[in-house]
Design an enzyme around this catalytic site. Structure first.
Site, mmCIF file in Angstrom:
data_model
loop_
_atom_site.group_PDB
_atom_site.id
_atom_site.type_symbol
_atom_site.label_atom_id
_atom_site.label_comp_id
_atom_site.label_asym_id
_atom_site.label_seq_id
_atom_site.Cartn_x
_atom_site.Cartn_y
_atom_site.Cartn_z
ATOM 1 N N ILE A 111 -51.328 127.226 37.759
ATOM 2 C CA ILE A 111 -50.635 127.749 38.927
ATOM 3 C C ILE A 111 -51.424 127.471 40.194
ATOM 4 C CG2 ILE A 111 -49.605 129.804 39.953
ATOM 5 C CD1 ILE A 111 -48.447 128.885 37.212
ATOM 6 N N GLU A 112 -52.730 127.659 40.111
ATOM 7 C CA GLU A 112 -53.574 127.545 41.300
ATOM 8 C C GLU A 112 -53.738 126.104 41.773
ATOM 9 O OE1 GLU A 112 -54.769 129.642 43.273
ATOM 10 O OE2 GLU A 112 -54.651 131.579 42.285
ATOM 11 N N SER A 113 -54.019 125.203 40.853
ATOM 12 C CA SER A 113 -54.444 123.854 41.251
ATOM 13 C C SER A 113 -53.826 122.741 40.427
ATOM 14 C CB SER A 113 -55.969 123.744 41.127
ATOM 15 O OG SER A 113 -56.350 123.926 39.767
#
Length: 456
Positions: free
Chosen positions: A120-122
């Protein structure tokens, strides 16, 4: 990732850079008939030491409420079903790192879903950088990074260090989990929006006699989508076979080992000694910004397990003074430590340390020892400077019109953006920077598709 008291992150920008999905939650709830029905599965079986597939190991330790029916969750899941190529691409990118991250999560008795959070983040890209100044697989911003001991220098950025950033992110999440009385959904929301934001939303609901669970809180739109997005990813992992989702197979064996270097070392030289190409070494050691490791540490390199023994053996016979090439340079009239450092892809502090200089003052004719890369600058293609240059060139090639602005004294992103009628974030993004980054006098900025005639 977000800062501590104020806590804010533009994850969406980071994902846009790495090819991850950036869709927003539908404003209108989905009709009940359009919701994806939860798949009923057997209770997770006990962990088997001989489990050979990391995705199966992940399924055994999923703990979050993945079958919860809510339009926001179903909207996210439907996105993954409409984009079946996304998960194969991201899980392939996760392959070098997932064994370490999943096992670190399980060591702390955390839900396996936490190991999916870098998706999700990166999009599991360790070089991901959002223009909210967040960097690395866990997308730490500078303030939060410093709080959790992630050091940053000209040579090194701990936010991208696989070992250090994972340890910091899991520690942060454990703290949030305790703060919100063991509620993982609230902890995850706080990881995105900040603990203060979540606490204030809970207080508002309590004052109105409303529930204080995640789904009932009035949170920023990004956070409302963030937690369902993780739950949807976990469902695609759990039910990949029935949903027709292909995952890159990852063996339950360590991908890399950490090798002590004993000091600073040229990355091209280290790659050669390990029998690796330089890009592979950078992919496993994305925390190093330049052509060499940081003279202040960490003095270790991650290499594929099969390359660890050759590197250790080669390091044993390599004298410390041979690990970085030092060039003897005679100072010319007009030289400064800054211009010399720029010429040799080094830093002022390193030159001062190497020559035991007490100040920035140098004189023409003075002899200096300057560290010098053993290969051409283009060989270090995943160094920070080369990555920025490559990304900027791609933008230039796609642009219909481009203009270059030389930064003058007193100018800022805001003043330059206002002059040309563009957004501050756009200007920063075109130059692979964040709006909060400091501009240097003489620096050249790229502007795309602007009407120069209208610039005042």
């Amino acid at each position: 990732m977000r800062q501590l008291p104020a806590l804010l992150l533009a994850t969406t920008l980071g994902l846009a850079l790495t090819g991850c999905q950036t869709q927003t939650v539908q404003k209108q709830p989905l009709k009940a008939s359009s919701l994806v029905k939860p798949v009923q599965t057997a209770a997770p079986r006990a962990i088997q030491p001989e489990e050979s597939d990391l995705w199966q190991l992940t399924r055994q330790h999923l703990q979050l409420p993945l079958n919860y029916q809510h339009p926001r969750l179903e909207s996210q899941l439907n996105w993954y079903l409409r984009h079946p190529s996304h998960m194969p691409r991201v899980t392939e990118r996760a392959k070098p790192y997932y064994h370490h991250i999943l096992h670190e999560v399980l060591k702390r008795d955390m839900p396996a879903e936490i190991a999916l959070l870098p998706i999700i983040e990166s999009a599991y890209d360790p070089f991901a950088y959002s223009h909210g100044s967040a960097a690395g697989p866990w997308q730490f911003i500078p303030g939060t990074a410093r709080h959790f001991g992630l050091r940053s220098s000209w040579w090194y950025d701990g936010r991208r260090d696989i070992l250090a950033s994972t340890d910091a992110a899991l520690t942060y999440l454990e703290q949030l989990h305790r703060r919100f009385d063991g509620d993982w959904l609230l902890a995850l929301a706080a990881y995105n929006a900040g603990g203060g934001t979540v606490s204030r939303a809970m207080r508002r609901n309590r004052e109105q006699n409303k529930p204080t669970d995640f789904w009932s809180l009035d949170l920023p739109a990004e956070t409302k989508a963030y937690v369902p997005k993780l739950l949807a990813v976990a469902r695609t992992i759990r039910d990949a076979d029935t949903l027709g989702i292909t995952l890159t197979h990852i063996d339950n064996t360590p991908y890399f080992e950490a090798v002590e270097t004993g000091g600073q070392i040229d990355l091209a030289q280290a790659a050669s000694m390990a029998g690796l190409d330089l890009d592979t070494l950078y992919q496993l050691n994305p925390g190093f910004n330049r052509w060499a490791t940081d003279p202040d540490g960490p003095h270790l390199l991650l290499v594929p397990t099969e390359n660890a023994a050759p590197l250790r053996q080669a390091l044993q016979t390599l004298p410390p003074e041979k690990r970085v090439n030092w060039h003897r340079y005679t100072v010319r009239p007009g030289d400064t430590l800054s211009t010399i450092a720029q010429r040799f892809s080094s830093s002022v502090s390193v030159i001062r340390q190497g020559n035991k200089l007490n100040s920035h003052l140098i004189r023409a004719g003075q002899a200096l020892l300057v560290p010098k890369p053993s290969a051409s600058s283009e060989s270090y293609s995943l160094s920070l400077e080369q990555r920025i240059q490559a990304e900027r060139q791609q933008l230039e090639q796609r642009a219909k019109r481009k203009h270059y602005h030389r930064v003058d004294s007193g100018e800022s992103f805001w003043s330059i953006a206002r002059r040309y009628g563009v957004g501050v974030r756009d200007l920063a993004r075109w130059n692979q920077m964040a709006p909060s980054d400091t501009l240097k006098i003489g620096q050249t900025l790229l502007l795309l598709n602007v009407d120069i005639a209208d610039a005042s």
